[in-house]
Design a protein around this motif. Structure first.
Motif, PDB file in Angstrom:
ATOM      1  N   GLU A 136       0.913  -1.113  -0.041  1.00  0.00           N
ATOM      2  CA  GLU A 136       0.185  -0.011   0.028  1.00  0.00           C
ATOM      3  C   GLU A 136       0.871   1.494  -0.056  1.00  0.00           C
ATOM      4  O   GLU A 136       0.588   2.280  -0.754  1.00  0.00           O
ATOM      5  CB  GLU A 136      -0.793  -0.123   1.311  1.00  0.00           C
ATOM      6  CG  GLU A 136      -2.066   0.787   1.208  1.00  0.00           C
ATOM      7  CD  GLU A 136      -2.719   0.775   2.553  1.00  0.00           C
ATOM      8  OE1 GLU A 136      -3.298  -0.151   2.642  1.00  0.00           O
ATOM      9  OE2 GLU A 136      -2.953   1.602   3.299  1.00  0.00           O
ATOM     10  N   SER A 137       1.782   1.255   0.662  1.00  0.00           N
ATOM     11  CA  SER A 137       2.860   2.294   0.930  1.00  0.00           C
ATOM     12  C   SER A 137       3.420   2.861  -0.530  1.00  0.00           C
ATOM     13  O   SER A 137       3.868   3.831  -0.658  1.00  0.00           O
ATOM     14  CB  SER A 137       3.947   2.042   1.812  1.00  0.00           C
ATOM     15  OG  SER A 137       4.891   1.332   1.526  1.00  0.00           O
ATOM     16  N   LYS A 186      -0.068   2.864  -3.177  1.00  0.00           N
ATOM     17  CA  LYS A 186      -0.968   4.027  -2.784  1.00  0.00           C
ATOM     18  C   LYS A 186      -2.425   3.742  -3.710  1.00  0.00           C
ATOM     19  O   LYS A 186      -3.206   4.639  -4.091  1.00  0.00           O
ATOM     20  CB  LYS A 186      -0.739   5.636  -3.269  1.00  0.00           C
ATOM     21  CG  LYS A 186       0.537   5.948  -3.082  1.00  0.00           C
ATOM     22  CD  LYS A 186       0.476   6.426  -1.563  1.00  0.00           C
ATOM     23  CE  LYS A 186       2.197   6.953  -1.059  1.00  0.00           C
ATOM     24  NZ  LYS A 186       2.464   6.743   0.245  1.00  0.00           N
ATOM     25  N   SER A 187      -2.745   2.487  -3.597  1.00  0.00           N
ATOM     26  CA  SER A 187      -4.021   2.036  -4.103  1.00  0.00           C
ATOM     27  C   SER A 187      -4.911   1.536  -3.025  1.00  0.00           C
ATOM     28  O   SER A 187      -4.459   0.774  -2.219  1.00  0.00           O
ATOM     29  CB  SER A 187      -3.785   1.189  -5.321  1.00  0.00           C
ATOM     30  OG  SER A 187      -3.681  -0.172  -4.643  1.00  0.00           O
ATOM     31  N   TYR A 188      -6.024   1.716  -3.255  1.00  0.00           N
ATOM     32  CA  TYR A 188      -7.071   1.214  -1.785  1.00  0.00           C
ATOM     33  C   TYR A 188      -8.144   0.383  -2.686  1.00  0.00           C
ATOM     34  O   TYR A 188      -8.950   0.817  -3.476  1.00  0.00           O
ATOM     35  CB  TYR A 188      -7.639   2.351  -1.215  1.00  0.00           C
ATOM     36  CG  TYR A 188      -6.702   3.293  -0.942  1.00  0.00           C
ATOM     37  CD1 TYR A 188      -5.942   3.063   0.428  1.00  0.00           C
ATOM     38  CD2 TYR A 188      -6.023   4.413  -1.459  1.00  0.00           C
ATOM     39  CE1 TYR A 188      -4.841   3.681   0.658  1.00  0.00           C
ATOM     40  CE2 TYR A 188      -5.222   5.269  -1.093  1.00  0.00           C
ATOM     41  CZ  TYR A 188      -4.458   5.080   0.296  1.00  0.00           C
ATOM     42  OH  TYR A 188      -3.447   5.886   0.492  1.00  0.00           O
ATOM     43  N   ASN A 223      -7.482   5.776  -7.715  1.00  0.00           N
ATOM     44  CA  ASN A 223      -6.824   4.820  -7.003  1.00  0.00           C
ATOM     45  C   ASN A 223      -7.501   4.049  -6.031  1.00  0.00           C
ATOM     46  O   ASN A 223      -7.073   3.268  -5.151  1.00  0.00           O
ATOM     47  CB  ASN A 223      -5.586   5.314  -6.024  1.00  0.00           C
ATOM     48  CG  ASN A 223      -6.166   6.356  -5.098  1.00  0.00           C
ATOM     49  OD1 ASN A 223      -7.385   7.129  -5.415  1.00  0.00           O
ATOM     50  ND2 ASN A 223      -5.416   6.926  -4.277  1.00  0.00           N
ATOM     51  N   ILE A 242      -9.386   5.963   3.911  1.00  0.00           N
ATOM     52  CA  ILE A 242      -8.058   5.691   3.331  1.00  0.00           C
ATOM     53  C   ILE A 242      -7.076   5.995   4.623  1.00  0.00           C
ATOM     54  O   ILE A 242      -5.924   5.603   4.425  1.00  0.00           O
ATOM     55  CB  ILE A 242      -8.002   6.891   2.246  1.00  0.00           C
ATOM     56  CG1 ILE A 242      -8.584   6.215   1.156  1.00  0.00           C
ATOM     57  CG2 ILE A 242      -6.282   6.997   2.107  1.00  0.00           C
ATOM     58  CD1 ILE A 242      -8.504   7.172  -0.288  1.00  0.00           C
ATOM     59  N   LYS A 243      -7.010   6.857   5.399  1.00  0.00           N
ATOM     60  CA  LYS A 243      -6.192   7.236   6.437  1.00  0.00           C
ATOM     61  C   LYS A 243      -6.166   6.163   7.597  1.00  0.00           C
ATOM     62  O   LYS A 243      -4.993   6.392   8.432  1.00  0.00           O
ATOM     63  CB  LYS A 243      -6.536   8.530   7.232  1.00  0.00           C
ATOM     64  CG  LYS A 243      -6.113   9.722   6.047  1.00  0.00           C
ATOM     65  CD  LYS A 243      -6.384  11.193   6.801  1.00  0.00           C
ATOM     66  CE  LYS A 243      -5.830  12.307   6.125  1.00  0.00           C
ATOM     67  NZ  LYS A 243      -6.267  13.539   6.615  1.00  0.00           N
ATOM     68  N   LYS A 296       9.739   2.704  -9.163  1.00  0.00           N
ATOM     69  CA  LYS A 296       9.095   3.085  -7.786  1.00  0.00           C
ATOM     70  C   LYS A 296       9.912   2.641  -6.667  1.00  0.00           C
ATOM     71  O   LYS A 296       9.505   2.815  -5.419  1.00  0.00           O
ATOM     72  CB  LYS A 296       7.895   1.820  -7.985  1.00  0.00           C
ATOM     73  CG  LYS A 296       6.821   2.073  -8.866  1.00  0.00           C
ATOM     74  CD  LYS A 296       5.468   1.008  -8.256  1.00  0.00           C
ATOM     75  CE  LYS A 296       4.456   1.075  -9.454  1.00  0.00           C
ATOM     76  NZ  LYS A 296       4.643   0.267 -10.506  1.00  0.00           N
TER      77      LYS A 296
END
Lengths: 273, 318
Positions: free
Chosen positions: A140-141, A144-146, A175, A271-272, B152
């Motif tokens: 995820e880091s 950055k997709s959820y 995303n 998201i957070k 990346k």
């Protein structure tokens, strides 16, 4: 827990004697704990079971993410030999170092017999690591997709306006991807498979909690799966008083009426996490 | 079906042709992908036959791989990078390929030059030798075409991941290490008249259940022949078993016979004393390996196990 390491080492030594190309054999678990090993002293400083565990979890994550069925074995070919990872059970692995001249047919045959004996010895061991969750956070880091999995009772679909929420979030955020039953459960597909793959796929599990959802077996099962897999859980509830303590200990949002919901703000909270 | 390409137009046709040719050459192929080492999809192709009944094909279709290409690319690159980083044996060796076998499919990942990975997914009917030959041929053609793509920096962040995992692994190791199973031949002696009062049977059962590596002899063991069948008298039973055992457990009460302990000492046996009357223990009996009796039998058994472990690992204490 205590385990008969001496018996395992004897099995490993016998296993190595079956094949001249075998250099070392190690039993380790997904936590990186070495259960037993049969290695020459010259190789002992090369053994890092934590790295092996990371390798195994990485492969398992990949397979699980894309539902390519359960891992059986994998091997890596280097310019100077092979590393074979055989799954004994879902948490224990047999690692075999061999030279590049190994005959795989013979090795696989010998291994299948050894695996049965080893599985019997280690069958009662359990793990408590959170390595799966750490891998998920790592992915995820970078990406950055959820990926949100909506778990709700069908009766509540209109109450929570599930389709519109999904449509709004996906269209306004490139995303964000969402799976929900009414759109993503294909006709004829096994519901359990849908639930299992959806929960494995997501990195945010969204429970639309209501009195109806508490009565839904499917929702309860999905929640347990998500919890067991260490997923980030977020609850949207229209009945805060009835929210189980387990869900209260995670993030939640109290849904009063549709008009008052700020969807952007809600997504931001999810998201957070 | 050919996936979208993220390269300049001039190379697209050539990529298409190679991937199409690969998919067509092996009917068991489900998908083929070229991914850069940093997790970016370069090009992809997969069998999209709507009449296929292969569950993997159905699975990939359900999953909507096109929509999740970046995730797929990232995961396979991460896996290869981890394996490359974590399983290297020496600096001269080089990662060549990864082969994964699952219940329903086979996955082959090959390094394509130094900066890309070729991945092919087959159903379980695939013949490995044929597939590898075909993969290698395609890789030769693809190597010349691999473009530069945005990075990346997975490799940098992998170090941090490893550090985090190592910390949590070490915490787990400290909290639940693998304990080698207790093994050995144990001879337990107690005043026979106090068998019931001391709940010897319960203690023996628990020790045997918790420690399958221990072989325990005691006077009232119903499963084995008692001394009257195999020995002419109590003394010969005692001496034979004392000679046989690795560790002698002397359950001491006010009615115990000190001679039992003295003989064990004379034979240089490891002795563990479990005393119900520690104040009455003979002065010559070492108290280093003496356990005070506990009414809670579970606690008592744990203490006996701990005592046995000490004797096994550090026999010089005796």
């Amino acid at each position: 827990m205590s385990i008969n390491t001496q018996e395992i080492e004897e099995i490993l030594l016998n296993y190595m004697e079956l094949n001249d190309e075998m250099k070392a054999a190690i039993i380790f678990d997904q936590d990186g704990t070495v259960i037993a090993k049969a290695i020459p002293s010259s190789m002992s400083d090369q053994i890092d079971s934590i790295k092996y565990a990371m390798s195994v979890v990485s492969v398992k994550n990949f397979l699980k993410m894309f539902r390519i069925s359960d891992l059986d074995q994998f091997y890596i070919r280097w310019t100077d030999g092979y590393l074979f990872f055989f799954q004994i059970d879902p948490i224990h692995y047999l690692l075999a170092y061999t030279s590049s001249d190994i005959k795989m047919g013979g090795l696989f045959f010998d291994t299948s017999r050894v695996k049965e004996k080893l599985a019997h010895i280690v069958k009662d061991r359990t793990l408590n690591s959170d390595i799966q969750r750490q891998f998920s956070n790592f992915e995820e880091s970078i990406l950055k997709s959820y990926r949100l999995f909506f778990s709700y009772a069908l009766k509540d679909s209109d109450l929570f306006n599930v389709k519109n929420i999904a449509s709004y979030w996906e269209s306004h955020n490139t995303n964000v991807q969402i799976r929900y039953f009414e759109r993503d459960k294909k006709f004829g597909r096994d519901i359990y498979e849908y639930m299992e793959s959806g929960v494995a796929w997501c990195n945010r599990f969204i429970w639309f909690h209501s009195d109806n959802s508490l009565k839904s077996d499917a929702v309860q099962q999905e929640f347990k799966m998500a919890q067991n897999q260490g997923k980030k859980l977020f609850t949207i509830t229209n009945h805060l008083e009835a929210l189980p303590i387990l869900a209260k200990s995670n993030k939640y949002y109290s849904w009063t009426n549709q008009a008052s919901v700020d969807l952007d703000n809600l997504l931001n909270q999810i998201i957070k996490m | 079906m050919i996936g979208r390409l993220k390269t300049d137009q001039a190379k697209e046709t050539e990529f298409d042709r190679i991937m199409e040719s690969f998919i067509a050459s092996i009917p068991e192929t489900i998908g083929a992908f070229l991914i850069d080492i940093d997790g970016n999809m370069i090009c992809s192709a997969w069998d999209n036959n709507p009449y296929s009944t292969n569950p993997i094909v159905r699975g990939l279709a359900d999953f909507d791989l096109q929509k999740n290409e970046s995730l797929f690319a990232f995961n396979i690159a991460l896996t290869m990078l981890l394996l490359e980083k974590n399983t290297r044996r020496d600096t001269s060796s080089r990662l060549d390929s990864l082969y994964i076998e699952t219940k329903k499919s086979k996955i082959v990942s090959y390094m394509c030059g130094s900066s890309a990975i070729f991945v092919a997914i087959f159903n379980s009917d695939m013949k490995l030798a044929l597939a590898l030959l075909s993969v290698r041929q395609s890789i030769k053609k693809l190597e010349a075409l691999i473009p530069d793509v945005p990075k990346k920096n997975i490799t940098e962040k992998l170090d941090q991941l490893e550090l985090n995992l190592r910390k949590s692994f070490e915490a787990i190791q400290r909290s639940s290490p693998v304990q080698p199973m207790l093994q050995g031949k144990i001879f337990v002696v107690y005043p026979p008249a106090e068998f019931e009062r001391l709940s010897i049977q319960l203690i023996m059962n628990q020790l045997i259940n918790d420690n399958p590596g221990l072989e325990i002899h005691y006077y009232h063991d119903k499963k084995k022949k008692n001394h009257e069948d195999t020995h002419s008298d109590s003394l010969s039973y005692f001496l034979d078993n004392l000679e046989w055992c690795d560790i002698f457990i002397w359950i001491h009460t006010k009615t115990s016979r000190p001679i039992e302990y003295k003989i064990a000492q004379a034979l240089r046996k490891n002795v563990l004393i479990v005393s119900t009357a520690i104040e009455n223990l003979p002065k010559y009996a070492t108290i280093k390996c003496a356990i005070d009796w506990k009414q809670d039998l579970t606690t008592l058994c744990k203490e006996i196990e701990a005592g046995l472990k000490n004797l096994v690992s550090e026999p010089e204490k005796q």
